[in-house]
Design a protein around this motif. Structure first.
Motif, PDB file in Angstrom:
ATOM      1  N   ALA A 267     -21.294 -27.278   9.908  1.00 29.97           N
ATOM      2  CA  ALA A 267     -22.551 -27.648  10.171  1.00 29.97           C
ATOM      3  C   ALA A 267     -23.976 -28.755   9.641  1.00 29.97           C
ATOM      4  CB  ALA A 267     -23.787 -27.475  11.330  1.00 29.97           C
ATOM      5  N   VAL A 268     -23.551 -27.866   7.989  1.00 30.76           N
ATOM      6  CA  VAL A 268     -24.650 -27.878   7.320  1.00 30.76           C
ATOM      7  C   VAL A 268     -23.661 -28.958   5.687  1.00 30.76           C
ATOM      8  CG1 VAL A 268     -25.339 -27.208   4.495  1.00 30.76           C
ATOM      9  CG2 VAL A 268     -25.548 -25.466   6.528  1.00 30.76           C
ATOM     10  N   SER A 269     -21.955 -28.927   6.227  1.00 32.76           N
ATOM     11  CA  SER A 269     -21.186 -30.489   5.879  1.00 32.76           C
ATOM     12  C   SER A 269     -21.688 -31.764   6.349  1.00 32.76           C
ATOM     13  CB  SER A 269     -20.179 -29.788   5.883  1.00 32.76           C
ATOM     14  OG  SER A 269     -19.980 -28.377   4.692  1.00 32.76           O
ATOM     15  N   CYS A 270     -22.271 -31.456   7.579  1.00 29.78           N
ATOM     16  CA  CYS A 270     -22.646 -32.867   8.151  1.00 29.78           C
ATOM     17  C   CYS A 270     -23.588 -33.085   8.216  1.00 29.78           C
ATOM     18  CB  CYS A 270     -21.859 -32.655   9.900  1.00 29.78           C
ATOM     19  SG  CYS A 270     -20.162 -32.330  10.370  1.00 29.78           S
ATOM     20  N   VAL A 271     -24.805 -32.134   8.388  1.00 29.77           N
ATOM     21  CA  VAL A 271     -26.500 -33.279   8.837  1.00 29.77           C
ATOM     22  C   VAL A 271     -27.175 -32.727   7.889  1.00 29.77           C
ATOM     23  CG1 VAL A 271     -25.747 -33.230  11.431  1.00 29.77           C
ATOM     24  CG2 VAL A 271     -26.544 -30.845  10.903  1.00 29.77           C
ATOM     25  N   GLY A 272     -26.831 -30.971   6.713  1.00 25.70           N
ATOM     26  CA  GLY A 272     -27.399 -30.919   5.834  1.00 25.70           C
ATOM     27  C   GLY A 272     -27.881 -29.842   6.329  1.00 25.70           C
ATOM     28  N   SER A 273     -29.155 -29.163   5.648  1.00 28.59           N
ATOM     29  CA  SER A 273     -29.725 -27.556   5.973  1.00 28.59           C
ATOM     30  C   SER A 273     -30.493 -28.195   6.876  1.00 28.59           C
ATOM     31  CB  SER A 273     -30.217 -27.306   4.785  1.00 28.59           C
ATOM     32  OG  SER A 273     -30.985 -25.492   5.051  1.00 28.59           O
ATOM     33  N   LEU A 274     -30.042 -26.408   8.157  1.00 25.53           N
ATOM     34  CA  LEU A 274     -30.636 -26.730   9.251  1.00 25.53           C
ATOM     35  C   LEU A 274     -31.186 -25.614   9.230  1.00 25.53           C
ATOM     36  CD1 LEU A 274     -29.571 -28.852  11.983  1.00 25.53           C
ATOM     37  CD2 LEU A 274     -31.519 -29.315  10.924  1.00 25.53           C
ATOM     38  N   GLY A 275     -32.399 -24.642   8.962  1.00 26.83           N
ATOM     39  CA  GLY A 275     -33.137 -23.704   9.135  1.00 26.83           C
ATOM     40  C   GLY A 275     -33.177 -23.206  10.832  1.00 26.83           C
ATOM     41  N   PHE A 276     -32.793 -21.687  10.854  1.00 21.75           N
ATOM     42  CA  PHE A 276     -33.880 -20.639  11.913  1.00 21.75           C
ATOM     43  C   PHE A 276     -32.949 -21.480  13.347  1.00 21.75           C
ATOM     44  CE2 PHE A 276     -37.065 -21.561   8.365  1.00 21.75           C
ATOM     45  CZ  PHE A 276     -37.777 -19.729   8.842  1.00 21.75           C
ATOM     46  N   VAL A 277     -32.435 -22.180  13.289  1.00 24.87           N
ATOM     47  CA  VAL A 277     -31.856 -22.435  14.259  1.00 24.87           C
ATOM     48  C   VAL A 277     -30.671 -20.727  14.833  1.00 24.87           C
ATOM     49  CG1 VAL A 277     -30.332 -23.467  16.208  1.00 24.87           C
ATOM     50  CG2 VAL A 277     -31.455 -24.611  14.293  1.00 24.87           C
ATOM     51  N   GLY A 278     -29.732 -20.644  13.733  1.00 23.01           N
ATOM     52  CA  GLY A 278     -28.733 -19.576  14.811  1.00 23.01           C
ATOM     53  C   GLY A 278     -29.861 -18.121  14.445  1.00 23.01           C
ATOM     54  N   LEU A 279     -30.933 -17.844  13.898  1.00 23.19           N
ATOM     55  CA  LEU A 279     -31.813 -17.076  14.114  1.00 23.19           C
ATOM     56  C   LEU A 279     -32.373 -16.775  15.656  1.00 23.19           C
ATOM     57  CD1 LEU A 279     -33.127 -14.584  13.043  1.00 23.19           C
ATOM     58  CD2 LEU A 279     -35.407 -16.106  12.233  1.00 23.19           C
ATOM     59  N   MET A 280     -33.296 -18.257  15.775  1.00 24.64           N
ATOM     60  CA  MET A 280     -33.597 -18.156  17.209  1.00 24.64           C
ATOM     61  C   MET A 280     -33.533 -18.442  18.621  1.00 24.64           C
ATOM     62  SD  MET A 280     -36.939 -20.164  16.098  1.00 24.64           S
ATOM     63  CE  MET A 280     -36.059 -22.363  16.295  1.00 24.64           C
ATOM     64  N   ALA A 281     -32.222 -19.000  18.013  1.00 28.11           N
ATOM     65  CA  ALA A 281     -31.382 -19.342  19.380  1.00 28.11           C
ATOM     66  C   ALA A 281     -30.226 -18.064  20.493  1.00 28.11           C
ATOM     67  CB  ALA A 281     -30.461 -19.822  19.347  1.00 28.11           C
ATOM     68  N   PRO A 282     -29.882 -17.110  19.949  1.00 30.45           N
ATOM     69  CA  PRO A 282     -29.237 -15.818  19.663  1.00 30.45           C
ATOM     70  C   PRO A 282     -31.197 -14.869  21.098  1.00 30.45           C
ATOM     71  CG  PRO A 282     -28.680 -15.907  17.793  1.00 30.45           C
ATOM     72  CD  PRO A 282     -29.602 -17.214  18.177  1.00 30.45           C
ATOM     73  N   HIS A 283     -31.304 -15.138  19.993  1.00 27.95           N
ATOM     74  CA  HIS A 283     -33.067 -14.049  20.846  1.00 27.95           C
ATOM     75  C   HIS A 283     -33.633 -14.533  21.751  1.00 27.95           C
ATOM     76  CE1 HIS A 283     -34.214 -11.037  17.646  1.00 27.95           C
ATOM     77  NE2 HIS A 283     -33.483 -11.811  16.667  1.00 27.95           N
ATOM     78  N   MET A 284     -33.098 -16.301  21.866  1.00 33.45           N
ATOM     79  CA  MET A 284     -33.811 -16.853  23.265  1.00 33.45           C
ATOM     80  C   MET A 284     -32.969 -15.917  24.365  1.00 33.45           C
ATOM     81  SD  MET A 284     -35.312 -20.889  21.422  1.00 33.45           S
ATOM     82  CE  MET A 284     -35.674 -21.042  23.564  1.00 33.45           C
ATOM     83  N   ALA A 285     -31.399 -16.403  23.871  1.00 37.72           N
ATOM     84  CA  ALA A 285     -30.366 -16.165  25.216  1.00 37.72           C
ATOM     85  C   ALA A 285     -30.400 -14.961  25.416  1.00 37.72           C
ATOM     86  CB  ALA A 285     -28.973 -16.620  24.000  1.00 37.72           C
ATOM     87  N   ARG A 286     -30.966 -14.077  24.692  1.00 40.83           N
ATOM     88  CA  ARG A 286     -31.370 -12.631  25.050  1.00 40.83           C
ATOM     89  C   ARG A 286     -32.462 -12.407  25.533  1.00 40.83           C
ATOM     90  NH1 ARG A 286     -29.642 -11.181  19.342  1.00 40.83           N
ATOM     91  NH2 ARG A 286     -27.209 -11.019  19.472  1.00 40.83           N
ATOM     92  N   LEU A 287     -33.086 -12.943  25.611  1.00 39.60           N
ATOM     93  CA  LEU A 287     -34.695 -12.885  26.065  1.00 39.60           C
ATOM     94  C   LEU A 287     -34.563 -12.989  27.432  1.00 39.60           C
ATOM     95  CD1 LEU A 287     -37.821 -12.058  26.055  1.00 39.60           C
ATOM     96  CD2 LEU A 287     -38.420 -14.276  25.077  1.00 39.60           C
ATOM     97  N   LEU A 288     -34.232 -14.500  27.615  1.00 35.29           N
ATOM     98  CA  LEU A 288     -33.832 -15.508  29.032  1.00 35.29           C
ATOM     99  C   LEU A 288     -33.159 -15.143  29.890  1.00 35.29           C
ATOM    100  CD1 LEU A 288     -35.026 -18.482  28.231  1.00 35.29           C
ATOM    101  CD2 LEU A 288     -36.437 -16.640  28.956  1.00 35.29           C
ATOM    102  N   LEU A 289     -31.941 -14.186  29.803  1.00 37.59           N
ATOM    103  CA  LEU A 289     -30.373 -14.014  30.030  1.00 37.59           C
ATOM    104  C   LEU A 289     -30.261 -12.554  30.081  1.00 37.59           C
ATOM    105  CD1 LEU A 289     -28.197 -17.032  29.810  1.00 37.59           C
ATOM    106  CD2 LEU A 289     -29.047 -16.615  31.277  1.00 37.59           C
ATOM    107  N   GLY A 290     -30.025 -11.950  29.221  1.00 37.64           N
ATOM    108  CA  GLY A 290     -29.128 -10.657  28.485  1.00 37.64           C
ATOM    109  C   GLY A 290     -28.297 -10.948  28.802  1.00 37.64           C
ATOM    110  N   GLY A 291     -27.112  -9.651  29.108  1.00 35.65           N
ATOM    111  CA  GLY A 291     -25.469  -9.564  29.303  1.00 35.65           C
ATOM    112  C   GLY A 291     -24.393  -9.296  28.188  1.00 35.65           C
ATOM    113  N   GLY A 292     -23.243  -9.714  28.361  1.00 36.25           N
ATOM    114  CA  GLY A 292     -22.438  -9.632  27.440  1.00 36.25           C
ATOM    115  C   GLY A 292     -22.484 -10.576  26.552  1.00 36.25           C
ATOM    116  N   GLN A 293     -21.781  -9.954  25.650  1.00 36.15           N
ATOM    117  CA  GLN A 293     -21.708 -10.787  24.270  1.00 36.15           C
ATOM    118  C   GLN A 293     -21.322 -13.007  24.559  1.00 36.15           C
ATOM    119  OE1 GLN A 293     -23.023 -10.709  21.416  1.00 36.15           O
ATOM    120  NE2 GLN A 293     -21.692 -11.900  20.024  1.00 36.15           N
ATOM    121  N   ALA A 294     -20.923 -12.741  25.372  1.00 37.75           N
ATOM    122  CA  ALA A 294     -19.471 -13.663  26.169  1.00 37.75           C
ATOM    123  C   ALA A 294     -21.192 -14.994  27.097  1.00 37.75           C
ATOM    124  CB  ALA A 294     -18.556 -14.139  27.076  1.00 37.75           C
TER     125      ALA A 294
END
Length: 349
Positions: A267-294
């Motif tokens: 991702a960095v190689s294609c579009v450069g450095s994008l911060g905080f996406v990997g931090l926020m997206a999983p938290h939003m997923a767990r907050l709204l959905l929960g469930g297993g890893q899949a």
């Protein structure tokens, strides 16, 4: 087992000899997110210095007869930008979910352990030292840099399942950031301008040759993570319980570290450095959905793709003709979110 699955909200859907067990809430939420991505993508394709109607956009997408300038703007300029935004965001969202599960730490993110900085250094060296090299070569260079940093952080921390891993990663990340700053203050002005635009996480240079590169590495990493999702769920029960269930922890750790590192570097190689996406997206997923890893992985990919696409579209349109890189927009949103997560976890740090 079927009673427990039903009580947990799972439903079994069968089509001939094939069957799958899903939580309707997850399926509905995933469909809503996919529709949001599609709607935002169509809006991005229609909006810009040349406003277009939805009819013209759809005609250009299906290669129907349309004005040459419309086809060039939609298919040649805006479509690869939209696709790269979604692919890069999905890869970063998946990477964050995998890293947080591996380290059992909600603050873990490839950007916090130096992977993005390592990939950035490697790709910048390639761009500036060998400007004629094909863009497809950026991904292997970025992956080599990101993987080297990840292995170095793991060796220094001697463990990837604790806060120490994240803290060592932050230190290495700062060190690499300092090296980039030294370069920016001493290099030629033209080289600095190229580096600044790329480091800001701008999709301004998005082009079709980068799309298959991102799609290939994204599909490879996502496939690896989804295939190991059940083992990752078992690993969260503890090492002893996971071994009792037949999980090969060393192999699982290697795969769930390599996949997010490679996807982040791609991702960095294609579009450069994008911060905080990997931090926020999983938290939003767990907050709204929960469930297993899949379920978390799937929702994180959709959230990540939507966030980067929305950030790029907002940065491109809100201050037109000035374009704000998506990375800057994500930082404006991500820093308060990161501080909020730190505050919530203040008693566990």
């Amino acid at each position: 087992m079927s009673g427990a699955a039903h009580a947990a909200g799972h439903r079994r859907f069968a089509l001939g000899p094939l069957s799958i067990r899903l939580r309707p809430r997850v399926a509905v939420f995933g469909a809503v997110l996919a529709a949001a991505i599609l709607g935002t993508g169509l809006f991005a394709l229609a909006s810009g210095s040349l406003p277009l109607s939805l009819r013209d956009v759809l005609a250009a997408l299906v290669r129907a007869p349309v004005a040459p300038e419309v086809m060039q703007v939609v298919a040649g300029i805006r479509l690869p930008r939209v696709l790269l935004a979604v692919l890069a965001g999905a890869m970063l969202g998946l990477s964050g979910a995998a890293m947080q599960a591996l380290t059992r730490n909600g603050l873990a993110d490839p950007g916090l352990i130096g992977v993005k900085e390592g990939a950035s250094v490697a790709v910048l060296v390639l761009i500036l030292a060998f400007p004629a090299v094909d863009v497809a070569a950026r991904a292997p260079a970025g992956m080599a840099g990101g993987l080297a940093v990840a292995l170095g952080v793991a060796a220094l921390a001697r463990d990837v399942s604790g806060v120490r891993f994240v803290l060592v990663g932050i230190g290495v990340s700062w060190l690499l950031s300092a090296a980039l700053l030294v370069f920016l203050t001493t290099a030629d002005v033209d080289d600095v301008e190229t580096a600044l635009v790329w480091l800001a996480g701008s999709l301004h240079g998005a082009d079709w040759p980068l799309v298959p590169v991102a799609a290939f590495w994204g599909a490879l990493g996502a496939g690896t993570l989804f295939l190991t999702a059940r083992a990752a769920d078992a690993a969260l029960l503890g090492d002893g319980a996971a071994r009792g269930l037949g999980v090969r922890l060393k192999l699982l750790g290697a795969l769930t570290l390599a996949a997010p590192v490679l996807m982040t570097a791609a991702a960095v190689s294609c579009v450069g450095s994008l911060g905080f996406v990997g931090l926020m997206a999983p938290h939003m997923a767990r907050l709204l959905l929960g469930g297993g890893q899949a379920a978390v992985l799937g929702a994180s990919a959709l959230f990540g793709g939507f966030m980067v696409l929305a950030a790029d579209t907002a940065g491109r349109l809100l201050f037109a003709p000035l374009q704000i890189p998506a990375g800057i927009v994500m930082c404006v949103v991500g820093v308060p979110f990161f501080l909020f997560i730190l505050w919530r976890r203040r008693d566990r740090l």
